[in-house]
Write a protein that holds these residues in place. Structure first.
Motif, PDB file in Angstrom:
ATOM      1  N   LYS A   1       0.787  -1.161   0.259  1.00  0.00           N
ATOM      2  CA  LYS A   1       0.029   0.074   0.109  1.00  0.00           C
ATOM      3  C   LYS A   1       1.131   1.134   0.003  1.00  0.00           C
ATOM      4  N   GLY A   2       1.922   1.096   0.854  1.00  0.00           N
ATOM      5  CA  GLY A   2       2.949   2.470   0.901  1.00  0.00           C
ATOM      6  C   GLY A   2       3.710   2.484  -0.490  1.00  0.00           C
ATOM      7  N   TRP A   3       3.895   1.209  -1.291  1.00  0.00           N
ATOM      8  CA  TRP A   3       4.452   1.514  -2.574  1.00  0.00           C
ATOM      9  C   TRP A   3       3.545   2.145  -3.731  1.00  0.00           C
ATOM     10  N   MET A   4       2.176   1.902  -3.486  1.00  0.00           N
ATOM     11  CA  MET A   4       1.135   2.501  -4.344  1.00  0.00           C
ATOM     12  C   MET A   4       1.024   3.897  -3.912  1.00  0.00           C
ATOM     13  N   ASP A   5       0.875   4.293  -2.614  1.00  0.00           N
ATOM     14  CA  ASP A   5       0.653   5.570  -2.233  1.00  0.00           C
ATOM     15  C   ASP A   5       2.170   6.415  -2.824  1.00  0.00           C
ATOM     16  N   ARG A   6       3.042   5.846  -2.634  1.00  0.00           N
ATOM     17  CA  ARG A   6       4.491   6.828  -2.822  1.00  0.00           C
ATOM     18  C   ARG A   6       4.805   6.881  -4.161  1.00  0.00           C
ATOM     19  N   VAL A   7       4.752   5.732  -4.976  1.00  0.00           N
ATOM     20  CA  VAL A   7       5.187   5.673  -6.398  1.00  0.00           C
ATOM     21  C   VAL A   7       4.048   6.175  -7.332  1.00  0.00           C
ATOM     22  N   LEU A   8       2.830   5.832  -7.140  1.00  0.00           N
ATOM     23  CA  LEU A   8       1.847   6.164  -7.975  1.00  0.00           C
ATOM     24  C   LEU A   8       1.266   7.609  -7.948  1.00  0.00           C
ATOM     25  N   VAL A   9       2.150   8.711  -7.636  1.00  0.00           N
ATOM     26  CA  VAL A   9       1.624   9.842  -7.518  1.00  0.00           C
ATOM     27  C   VAL A   9       0.823  10.656  -8.708  1.00  0.00           C
ATOM     28  N   GLN A  10       0.040  11.593  -8.441  1.00  0.00           N
ATOM     29  CA  GLN A  10      -0.590  12.303  -9.503  1.00  0.00           C
ATOM     30  C   GLN A  10       0.584  12.967 -10.345  1.00  0.00           C
ATOM     31  N   GLY A  11       0.302  13.193 -11.543  1.00  0.00           N
ATOM     32  CA  GLY A  11       1.226  13.520 -12.547  1.00  0.00           C
ATOM     33  C   GLY A  11       2.004  12.289 -13.270  1.00  0.00           C
ATOM     34  N   PHE A  12       2.270  11.280 -12.351  1.00  0.00           N
ATOM     35  CA  PHE A  12       2.901  10.269 -12.948  1.00  0.00           C
ATOM     36  C   PHE A  12       1.983   9.110 -13.232  1.00  0.00           C
TER      37      PHE A  12
END
Length: 138
Positions: A113-124
């Motif tokens: 969940k942390g990977w998704m929150d941190r890696v899949l950010v807005q704009g990317f």
């Protein structure tokens, strides 16, 4: 050339059922001519917490920290932390993305969940004006 596959793996024990599934997936996909990359989150000691450390340099609004806004602004100016940029590069290069994890209380482990929150950010990974078939990670 074969497809590029990224497997994001979230289990602490390589000898587990999930570890066996990962091993089989890598072997089978490789046999099919795919290039397989694995992000083993526990082995990488991936930091699951979304914090100010994810932004390099100045904050967009130092008066009131808003993680979503700050990472969006940092992404636009190329100021996300190195670990996030590395994972985003893996996602961008992949033709296929597989998440391998056990269910914990009917959900993914916190590290994923942390990977998704941190890696899949807005704009990317997403933009509110571009959704569905017009999304950023088609």
């Amino acid at each position: 050339a074969g497809k590029k596959v990224l497997i994001v793996y979230a289990h602490q024990e390589p000898k587990s059922f999930n570890g066996s599934l990962l091993k089989i997936a890598v072997e089978e996909l490789t046999k099919q001519g795919c290039s397989v990359t694995v992000s083993d989150l526990y082995a990488m000691q991936f930091e699951p917490r979304a914090t100010r450390n994810d932004i390099v340099g100045h904050l967009h609004n130092p008066e009131a920290f808003n993680y979503g806004e700050e990472t969006w602004e940092a992404y636009k100016r190329g100021a996300l932390s190195k670990d996030l940029v590395e994972e985003q590069k893996k996602v961008q290069e992949a033709d296929l993305l597989i998440f391998q994890f056990p269910l914990f209380w009917f959900n993914m482990p916190a590290i994923l969940k942390g990977w998704m929150d941190r890696v899949l950010v807005q704009g990317f990974a997403y933009d509110l004006s571009k959704a569905y078939d017009g999304g950023l990670l088609q």
